[in-house]
Design a protein around this motif. Structure first.
Motif, short mmCIF file in Angstrom:
data_model
loop_
_atom_site.label_atom_id
_atom_site.label_comp_id
_atom_site.label_asym_id
_atom_site.label_seq_id
_atom_site.Cartn_x
_atom_site.Cartn_y
_atom_site.Cartn_z
N HIS A 174 0.82 -1.21 0.00
CA HIS A 174 0.00 0.00 0.00
C HIS A 174 0.85 1.26 0.00
O HIS A 174 0.60 2.20 -0.75
CB HIS A 174 -0.90 -0.02 1.24
N ALA A 199 -4.84 -3.47 1.97
CA ALA A 199 -4.62 -3.73 3.40
C ALA A 199 -4.43 -5.23 3.65
O ALA A 199 -3.54 -5.63 4.40
CB ALA A 199 -5.81 -3.20 4.21
N HIS A 202 0.08 -1.90 8.06
CA HIS A 202 -1.27 -2.11 8.63
C HIS A 202 -1.13 -2.91 9.92
O HIS A 202 -1.41 -4.10 9.98
CB HIS A 202 -2.17 -2.81 7.61
#
Length: 455
Positions: A145, A369, A383
């Motif tokens: 991400h 995620a 995350h």
């Protein structure tokens, strides 16, 4: 582990809270997260290889069982994906791939919530296997991400600012609550201050602050607001600039004295001297799903909090995920992530239409995620969610004091839950002074407010 018997299977079934499956012609069913948790309970009763798991489920939950066919299919997928994760944890990649192949046959990114969840977790597990075996992974699958390039951020910003997308957010119960509660807390905290400076780490399209701006614009004539300044902090100038233009245009329509400033900086590098704060301004700081990005570097997290303290804010709003995804043990965080994101897919499926841009954007973010949680290690794994208990401990050590959200903020949240019948599945409960928002039995977000203890 105990072998599954009729007696302990019936015990698992009897201890589970079932609901009617109105969409599948009757029968009993569970929420998406409920399916995954029920599958987990069943797996605990099987031997380690579990070769009989699907046949046992097929016979026990067949047409005569009172359970809907859809539930049986969903349960089989829940069993498969979790059994595959167990094999990955044991580095039994050959068997894991066989299970994942079965997941791919029934999972789908366009299917029902269970099928969507299994599709994304199956993709992530396959990337993890390939990485651990030294097999090259396509860039679009391997990209974490935080490694996504700038054009993706700009494209996302344009999507965020589409009028139809902003409107569709009003049908997403938890996003709406996450907008209204911070706005009301900020409004209560600044009181009658004539100048307000809001510093937002994670502003997205800025629409989160429109209710606050409307409240300031309608202040009593005896105490008008002289200025509202919003400073947005982030790493993409184009995205922050688009949010600023949108907010400035909105402020003009309601005749609100407004200015927008940009601080181009990653959170870990933030300094207090980059903020242009006037002596007579009431300062509000808002963190929305940003502090978690520094959990891999606790020293940097502490440094950021010290910087914020120097700004002397009247309140610090903290909105974080309410889950434990910071474990170094792969299987523990896999299961926690599976339950959390299952609840999210269930919520999105109920609140947002199939082809709405907002849904596609949210599911894309969930995809990244999941990929990050399952495949990344060390600093690459950003995350790393923690529950409110963790943040309380950290903030307390830094001299922060948790403050009440206020009855008006809670009343606003309660009113939102009554706006639509689909919001009935939203859950809202207090954990001390913190508000926990969730969907059915799955907690999603914590909303808390903090002040610095005077020395």
């Amino acid at each position: 582990m105990k072998r599954l018997t009729e007696e302990n299977l019936n015990k698992v079934i009897s201890e589970t809270e079932w609901s009617p499956d109105d969409d599948a012609g009757g029968g009993h069913t569970l929420s998406t997260a409920g399916v995954m948790k029920f599958a987990r309970e069943l797996l605990l009763h099987f031997k380690s290889r579990k070769p009989e798991v699907l046949s046992e489920v097929s016979s026990r939950f067949g047409p005569e069982s009172g359970f809907s066919p859809r539930f049986r299919e969903d349960l089989e997928l829940g069993l498969l994906i979790q059994a595959a994760a167990e094999k990955v944890a044991k580095q039994d990649y050959v068997y894991a791939r066989k299970l994942l192949q079965k997941c791919d046959e029934s999972g789908s990114k366009d299917g029902n919530p269970v099928q969507r969840v299994v599709y994304h977790f199956s993709q992530a597990l396959q990337v993890k296997i390939d990485r651990e075996l030294g097999i090259s992974v396509p860039n679009d699958m391997a990209e974490s991400h935080h490694q996504r390039k700038l054009p993706v951020d700009v494209k996302q910003a344009k999507h965020l600012l589409q009028p139809e997308l902003i409107q569709s957010q009003q049908n997403h119960a938890l996003r709406l609550e996450n907008h209204m509660v911070p706005c009301q807390v900020a409004l209560d905290s600044v009181g009658s201050a004539k100048k307000v400076h809001l510093i937002d780490f994670g502003i997205e399209n800025g629409s989160v602050w429109t209710p606050l701006m409307q409240s300031f614009a309608t202040r009593e004539e005896s105490n008008p607001l002289e200025s509202l300044t919003i400073t947005a902090v982030g790493g993409c100038r184009e995205m922050l600039g688009m949010a600023g233009k949108w907010l400035s245009a909105f402020a003009a329509t309601i005749d609100l004295p407004f200015s927008f400033k940009i601080v181009l900086s990653e959170l870990k590098d933030i300094k207090d001297d980059v903020f242009e704060i006037q002596v007579d301004e009431a300062v509000v700081v808002c963190f929305r799903w940003r502090l978690l990005t520094l959990l891999a570097q606790p020293n940097q997290l502490t440094s950021v909090m010290e910087v914020i303290k120097k700004l002397n804010p009247c309140v610090v709003l903290v909105n974080e995920m309410e889950a434990s995804l910071n474990s170094p043990v792969f299987l523990e965080r896999f299961r926690e992530a599976l339950f959390l994101f299952s609840g999210m897919f269930d919520c999105v499926n109920t609140c947002i239409g199939q082809d709405i841009a907002c849904r596609k954007m949210i599911e894309e973010e969930i995809h990244w995620a999941i990929l990050n949680v399952v495949t990344a290690e060390g600093a690459e794994r950003i995350h790393r969610y923690e529950k409110i208990g963790f943040w309380r401990g950290l903030f307390s050590r830094l001299g922060w004091v948790e403050t009440e959200l206020g009855s008006s903020a809670l009343s606003q949240a309660e009113l939102l839950l009554k706006r639509s019948s689909q919001f009935r599945f939203c859950t809202m409960k207090m954990d001390g002074k913190c508000l926990i928002l969730g969907w059915k039995e799955t907690p999603f977000h914590s909303v808390s407010a903090w002040k610095f203890q005077e020395e």
